[in-house]
Design a protein around this motif. Sequence first.
Motif, mmCIF file in Angstrom:
data_model
loop_
_atom_site.group_PDB
_atom_site.id
_atom_site.type_symbol
_atom_site.label_atom_id
_atom_site.label_comp_id
_atom_site.label_asym_id
_atom_site.label_seq_id
_atom_site.Cartn_x
_atom_site.Cartn_y
_atom_site.Cartn_z
ATOM 1 N N GLU A 115 -7.630 4.536 -2.413
ATOM 2 C CA GLU A 115 -8.433 5.753 -2.250
ATOM 3 C C GLU A 115 -9.490 5.855 -3.342
ATOM 4 O O GLU A 115 -10.630 6.265 -3.081
ATOM 5 C CB GLU A 115 -7.531 6.988 -2.277
ATOM 6 C CG GLU A 115 -6.631 7.134 -1.052
ATOM 7 C CD GLU A 115 -7.418 7.320 0.235
ATOM 8 O OE1 GLU A 115 -8.541 7.866 0.177
ATOM 9 O OE2 GLU A 115 -6.909 6.910 1.283
ATOM 10 N N ALA B 140 -1.689 8.882 -9.112
ATOM 11 C CA ALA B 140 -1.810 9.484 -7.779
ATOM 12 C C ALA B 140 -2.818 10.621 -7.754
ATOM 13 O O ALA B 140 -3.364 10.960 -6.698
ATOM 14 C CB ALA B 140 -0.451 9.985 -7.295
ATOM 15 N N PRO C 214 0.113 3.336 5.111
ATOM 16 C CA PRO C 214 -0.205 4.735 5.416
ATOM 17 C C PRO C 214 -0.995 4.834 6.714
ATOM 18 O O PRO C 214 -1.729 3.909 7.081
ATOM 19 C CB PRO C 214 -1.052 5.174 4.215
ATOM 20 C CG PRO C 214 -0.745 4.198 3.142
ATOM 21 C CD PRO C 214 -0.430 2.904 3.816
ATOM 22 N N THR D 184 2.659 7.075 -12.724
ATOM 23 C CA THR D 184 2.545 7.871 -11.504
ATOM 24 C C THR D 184 1.422 8.903 -11.500
ATOM 25 O O THR D 184 0.935 9.236 -10.412
ATOM 26 C CB THR D 184 3.882 8.575 -11.191
ATOM 27 O OG1 THR D 184 4.314 9.327 -12.341
ATOM 28 C CG2 THR D 184 4.940 7.567 -10.813
ATOM 29 N N GLY E 48 -1.800 2.768 -2.583
ATOM 30 C CA GLY E 48 -2.608 3.709 -1.814
ATOM 31 C C GLY E 48 -3.518 4.543 -2.695
ATOM 32 O O GLY E 48 -4.668 4.814 -2.332
ATOM 33 N N ALA E 49 -3.023 4.950 -3.855
ATOM 34 C CA ALA E 49 -3.848 5.731 -4.781
ATOM 35 C C ALA E 49 -5.034 4.911 -5.266
ATOM 36 O O ALA E 49 -6.169 5.412 -5.359
ATOM 37 C CB ALA E 49 -3.010 6.202 -5.962
ATOM 38 N N CYS F 231 0.845 -1.195 0.000
ATOM 39 C CA CYS F 231 0.000 0.000 0.000
ATOM 40 C C CYS F 231 0.882 1.249 0.000
ATOM 41 O O CYS F 231 0.710 2.149 0.823
ATOM 42 C CB CYS F 231 -0.947 -0.001 1.205
ATOM 43 S SG CYS F 231 -2.327 1.147 1.044
ATOM 44 N N GLY F 232 1.828 1.280 -0.960
ATOM 45 C CA GLY F 232 2.654 2.466 -1.137
ATOM 46 C C GLY F 232 1.905 3.500 -1.955
ATOM 47 O O GLY F 232 0.675 3.578 -1.909
ATOM 48 N N LYS F 233 2.636 4.284 -2.751
ATOM 49 C CA LYS F 233 1.983 5.358 -3.508
ATOM 50 C C LYS F 233 0.961 4.825 -4.492
ATOM 51 O O LYS F 233 -0.160 5.328 -4.590
ATOM 52 C CB LYS F 233 3.035 6.191 -4.225
ATOM 53 C CG LYS F 233 3.904 7.017 -3.283
ATOM 54 C CD LYS F 233 4.890 7.877 -4.045
ATOM 55 C CE LYS F 233 5.720 8.722 -3.088
ATOM 56 N NZ LYS F 233 6.705 9.574 -3.807
ATOM 57 N N MET F 234 1.333 3.777 -5.257
ATOM 58 C CA MET F 234 0.402 3.258 -6.251
ATOM 59 C C MET F 234 -0.742 2.502 -5.604
ATOM 60 O O MET F 234 -1.920 2.732 -5.914
ATOM 61 C CB MET F 234 1.139 2.350 -7.250
ATOM 62 C CG MET F 234 0.291 1.934 -8.433
ATOM 63 S SD MET F 234 -0.263 3.335 -9.438
ATOM 64 C CE MET F 234 1.322 3.897 -10.088
#
Length: 271
Positions: free
Chosen positions: A25, A124, A45, A121, A21-22, A16-19
């Motif tokens: 959401e 995000a 997060p 990216t 997590g995005a 659940c990093g940037k990708m």
Amino acid sequence: MALDDIARRGLVLLGCGKMGGAMLEGWLARGLPPGSVWVLDPAPPEGLGPRGVHLNEDPPARPAVALVAVKPQMMDTALPRLAGITGPDTLVISVAAGTPLSRFETAFGAETPVIRAMPNTPAAVGAGISAIIGNAAAREAHLALAEELLSAVGQVVRLAHEDQMDAVTGVSGSGPAYVFHMIEALAQAGEAEGLARDLAMALARATVAGAGALAAQSEESAETLRRNVTSPGGTTAAGLEVLMDEAQGLPPLMRRTVAAAAARARELRDG
């Protein structure tokens, strides 16, 4: 299989990093119940637990979807966490760069439907684009579900062959970095012509962002949009004469750039 099936059987998000997590959401914003999501991540997060997401809890035995969003170098330790819960009834979606479908078939069995995706990216901010390809076990319903999940962070396109993924990596996967560097270079060129650094950067950022938004919203081709702002003998034409030079301009440079990125993707894939 549809989102209501995910709500009933669950979705496991490995990483659940940037990708990751995005995407999470985006799913929650579209109404996916937090209680139907299991997040497996050693450093997730903040705030996921209180929102109702199952955080580092034992996942359901046969979830509808298991989505792999870890870095390629973490695969050896990450994939065993899913080995006991996958099978013909669970769709595995991978957004890990450079990891072929065969790697997941070896880990989970060839009967497991697997879809490999390459997002980028801008996901995000909900403006990404993802290319997908499935293995032999992935049916149309699986591809449609993957499209629905990935569309939470942008557009989705399908590939005809997995080999095309290396070119996708060179174009859209790595492409945002090329655009960011173009902003840097455009601002530096403005400085060289006498603009203050902050002003040059503001102009460059807004120009690239605005042109991209116009290209995305317009039904006209990029070539037509370029021609529309180029008056014969004008300032734009003078600049484009340099940029479009067949020997030293942008086209041959971009061909070398994308070729280098695609070649590196093949090297990483083949070990």
